[in-house]
Design a protein around this motif. Structure first.
Motif, PDB file in Angstrom:
ATOM      1  N   MET A  46       0.854  -1.184   0.000  1.00 52.73           N
ATOM      2  CA  MET A  46       0.000   0.000   0.000  1.00 52.73           C
ATOM      3  C   MET A  46       0.893   1.237   0.000  1.00 52.73           C
ATOM      4  N   ASP A  47       0.361   2.340  -0.490  1.00 52.70           N
ATOM      5  CA  ASP A  47       1.044   3.625  -0.336  1.00 52.70           C
ATOM      6  C   ASP A  47       1.038   3.995   1.153  1.00 52.70           C
ATOM      7  N   HIS A  48       2.109   4.645   1.603  1.00 47.85           N
ATOM      8  CA  HIS A  48       2.151   5.129   2.984  1.00 47.85           C
ATOM      9  C   HIS A  48       2.616   6.590   2.992  1.00 47.85           C
ATOM     10  N   PRO A  49       1.743   7.512   3.389  1.00 49.98           N
ATOM     11  CA  PRO A  49       2.163   8.913   3.479  1.00 49.98           C
ATOM     12  C   PRO A  49       3.047   9.135   4.717  1.00 49.98           C
ATOM     13  N   HIS A  58       6.159   8.990  11.159  1.00 44.72           N
ATOM     14  CA  HIS A  58       5.189   7.890  11.018  1.00 44.72           C
ATOM     15  C   HIS A  58       4.410   7.970   9.721  1.00 44.72           C
ATOM     16  N   CYS A  59       3.727   6.879   9.431  1.00 45.55           N
ATOM     17  CA  CYS A  59       2.761   6.854   8.346  1.00 45.55           C
ATOM     18  C   CYS A  59       1.538   7.618   8.815  1.00 45.55           C
ATOM     19  N   HIS A  60       0.968   8.478   7.938  1.00 43.32           N
ATOM     20  CA  HIS A  60      -0.200   9.248   8.342  1.00 43.32           C
ATOM     21  C   HIS A  60      -1.529   8.605   7.946  1.00 43.32           C
ATOM     22  N   ILE A  61      -1.504   7.338   7.515  1.00 43.69           N
ATOM     23  CA  ILE A  61      -2.738   6.551   7.584  1.00 43.69           C
ATOM     24  C   ILE A  61      -2.808   6.203   9.069  1.00 43.69           C
ATOM     25  N   LEU A  62      -3.770   6.788   9.768  1.00 47.66           N
ATOM     26  CA  LEU A  62      -3.667   6.791  11.232  1.00 47.66           C
ATOM     27  C   LEU A  62      -3.803   5.398  11.828  1.00 47.66           C
ATOM     28  N   GLU A  63      -4.523   4.517  11.144  1.00 49.54           N
ATOM     29  CA  GLU A  63      -4.613   3.131  11.630  1.00 49.54           C
ATOM     30  C   GLU A  63      -3.255   2.426  11.501  1.00 49.54           C
ATOM     31  N   HIS A  64      -2.471   2.771  10.497  1.00 47.88           N
ATOM     32  CA  HIS A  64      -1.133   2.179  10.369  1.00 47.88           C
ATOM     33  C   HIS A  64      -0.198   2.708  11.450  1.00 47.88           C
ATOM     34  N   GLU A  65      -0.300   3.975  11.721  1.00 50.36           N
ATOM     35  CA  GLU A  65       0.488   4.573  12.808  1.00 50.36           C
ATOM     36  C   GLU A  65       0.157   3.847  14.113  1.00 50.36           C
ATOM     37  N   GLY A  94       1.747   0.436  14.540  1.00 53.24           N
ATOM     38  CA  GLY A  94       3.192   0.291  14.680  1.00 53.24           C
ATOM     39  C   GLY A  94       4.071   1.066  13.742  1.00 53.24           C
ATOM     40  N   MET A  95       3.503   1.680  12.680  1.00 54.50           N
ATOM     41  CA  MET A  95       4.353   2.310  11.677  1.00 54.50           C
ATOM     42  C   MET A  95       4.763   3.716  12.120  1.00 54.50           C
ATOM     43  N   MET A  96       5.596   3.742  13.158  1.00 53.30           N
ATOM     44  CA  MET A  96       6.017   5.022  13.759  1.00 53.30           C
ATOM     45  C   MET A  96       7.342   4.790  14.473  1.00 53.30           C
TER      46      MET A  96
HETATM   47 CU   LIG Z   1       0.542   3.499   6.093  1.00 55.17          CU
END
Ligand SMILES: [Cu+2]
Length: 489
Positions: A413-416, A470-477, A480-482
């Motif tokens: 997926m793209d991750h901002p 972090h990734c700003h897809i907040l559910e990804h943040e 763990g993506m932080m």
């Molecule tokens: Cu993401």
């Protein structure tokens, strides 16, 4: 996506822990139910209410923001419980000027939940930036104070950043605009300055906001209705020949917005951290979650002109990929009456100093992991193989030094990507061995990294302390993506 067997998940979700996964029907592994609730369209676009400045002294901005439960009526006859700042969503617009000293008292009145206010993109000290390490417990007031340096004019925003609850607090309504204006603005005042904040609403038939499903946690929550300043497809009337300045904010949890104005040429004049050096014409623009753009739109012929979405494939896990294309977000009625003549847009907007040669380069690799075991599904959204740990410093940086950051997206997926505390300059994108330079020099705090892509950017942190990236897809943040960069003097 990497499928792991039997490995302990860094960010674990068990199906029976998840809201809506157990007893009640309607939430399952598949797509969230798309609601049939009809929202009114075509109401006059509302200006966001402003947060009043209570300071008596020039050069100061002082106010209070209370986060807590509120009720709004999105659809006729349905009351929707939300979270609001000072009772509203989006929160009140804060407008201050470069050089101002800002003091905002935050009152957390969200029942049983800690929160914070993060000043997204703003150059504020680390201990004033609403990090998850600095929670404001329910019932507590705390003051955030900082100065807005010269040259910091830009389109910022504010939202909560508490550990593990950011995604939910934002989709329940907590987000607002923070404009920093320059002393003198090169954009003609006759163009106005219209803020358009995009949020994403999912409304159940009873008017409530449904909990996140497994699909939401994987992809980020995408709702049923993209709202502009809290309204569905609002309307604006302008005389023909009008040039209008818009600040576009993607304040959704996870929706990518590829946008165009039909029949009205668009020129990009600014990004997250303020104006470009020179205007750039654009047919369409992509705003990934948390990004902002400033554009000038020329309404050159009478008739309707709509701001609408185009298709954009950001990578989607499982069923239920929402229809991205063809949503009308705003309708502008361009009247037959000609506008008063307005000054042209200047050729040069402001100088931007290019960040110099980096003293160090760092690499951040984004991956997604998923495993099924006896306990359920375990998913991880990782940076350099690790999920966020609030007690761990991931990297140590030196205050005032230019660094090259290479963000590598090896996921599906793209991750901002967003960094706190500073603005960066994107240097180039690399995909399949092909390198393309950034289209223009700009200050940004969020950049989309498409799947399979590497983005290289230069940044410098001028203030010490721990900062989140972090990734700003907040559910990804949340999953763990932080990470934490500790900036030391
Ligand atoms: Cu993401």
């Amino acid at each position: 996506m990497t499928v792991l067997a039997g490995r302990p998940a860094m960010a674990q979700m068990k199906m029976d822990d998840m809201p809506g996964m157990g007893d009640h029907s309607g939430h399952d592994m598949g797509a969230p139910p798309r609601s049939a609730v009809v929202l009114p369209e075509g109401e006059a676009l509302r200006d966001l209410p402003r947060l009043a400045n209570e300071a008596a002294t020039p050069g100061q901005f002082k106010a209070r923001l209370t986060a807590g439960p509120a009720t709004v009526r999105f659809a006729e006859g349905l009351d929707t419980p939300i979270l609001g700042y000072n009772g509203m969503s989006p929160g009140p617009l804060i407008e201050a000027v470069e050089g101002d000293r800002v003091e905002i008292t935050f009152a957390n009145r969200i029942p049983d939940e800690a929160s914070t206010i993060h000043w997204h993109g703003m150059p504020v000290p680390a201990d004033q930036d609403g990090n998850p390490m600095d929670p404001v417990e329910t019932g507590i007031d705390r003051s955030y104070s900082f100065e807005l340096p010269e040259g910091s004019a830009g389109s910022y925003w504010y939202h909560p950043h508490p550990h593990g609850r950011t995604a939910e607090q934002v989709y329940r309504g907590l987000a607002g605009v923070f404009l920093v204006k320059p002393g003198t603005d090169p954009i003609p005042a006759a163009y106005g300055d219209t803020v358009l904040v995009f949020t994403d609403l999912r409304l159940a038939a009873d008017g409530t906001l449904p909990d996140n499903t497994m699909t939401d946690l994987m992809n980020g929550r995408v709702g049923d209705h993209v709202l502009v300043n809290g309204q569905r497809n609002p309307a604006l009337t302008v005389p023909f020949g009008t040039k209008r300045r818009f600040r576009l904010y993607n304040a959704t949890n996870a929706r990518f917005l590829r946008l165009s104005f039909d029949g009205a040429p668009m020129t990009i004049i600014g990004t997250d951290g303020g104006l470009l050096e020179a205007p750039v014409a654009a047919d369409d623009i992509l705003l990934s979650p948390a990004e902002r753009l400033e554009v000038i739109v020329s309404f050159e012929k009478p008739g309707p002109a709509t701001l609408y979405t185009l298709d954009y494939d950001r990578g989607w896990m499982g069923a239920g990929r929402p229809a991205d294309a063809g949503l009308t977000l705003l309708t502008v009625h361009v009247s037959q009456t000609p506008a008063e003549p307005v000054p042209p847009l200047p050729d040069r907007l402001r100088p931007i100093a290019r960040l110099g040669a980096p003293s160090i380069s760092r690499r951040f690799v984004f991956t997604e992991t998923m495993a099924m075991n006896a306990n359920g599904m375990e998913m991880g959204f990782l940076i350099n193989g690790a999920a966020f740990d609030m007690g761990r410093v991931d990297i140590v940086a030196k205050q005032g030094e230019v660094e090259l950051w290479e963000i590598v997206n090896e996921a599906d997926m793209d991750h901002p990507f967003h960094v706190h505390g500073t603005q960066f300059q994107v240097v180039e994108h690399e995909r399949d061995g092909k390198v393309s330079k950034a289209p223009y020099l700009a200050w940004k705090d969020t950049v989309n990294v498409t799947r399979g892509e590497t983005v290289r950017l230069l940044l410098r942190q001028d203030r010490p302390g721990p900062r989140m990236y972090h990734c700003h897809i907040l559910e990804h943040e949340q999953l763990g993506m932080m990470g934490i960069v500790d900036v030391r003097a």
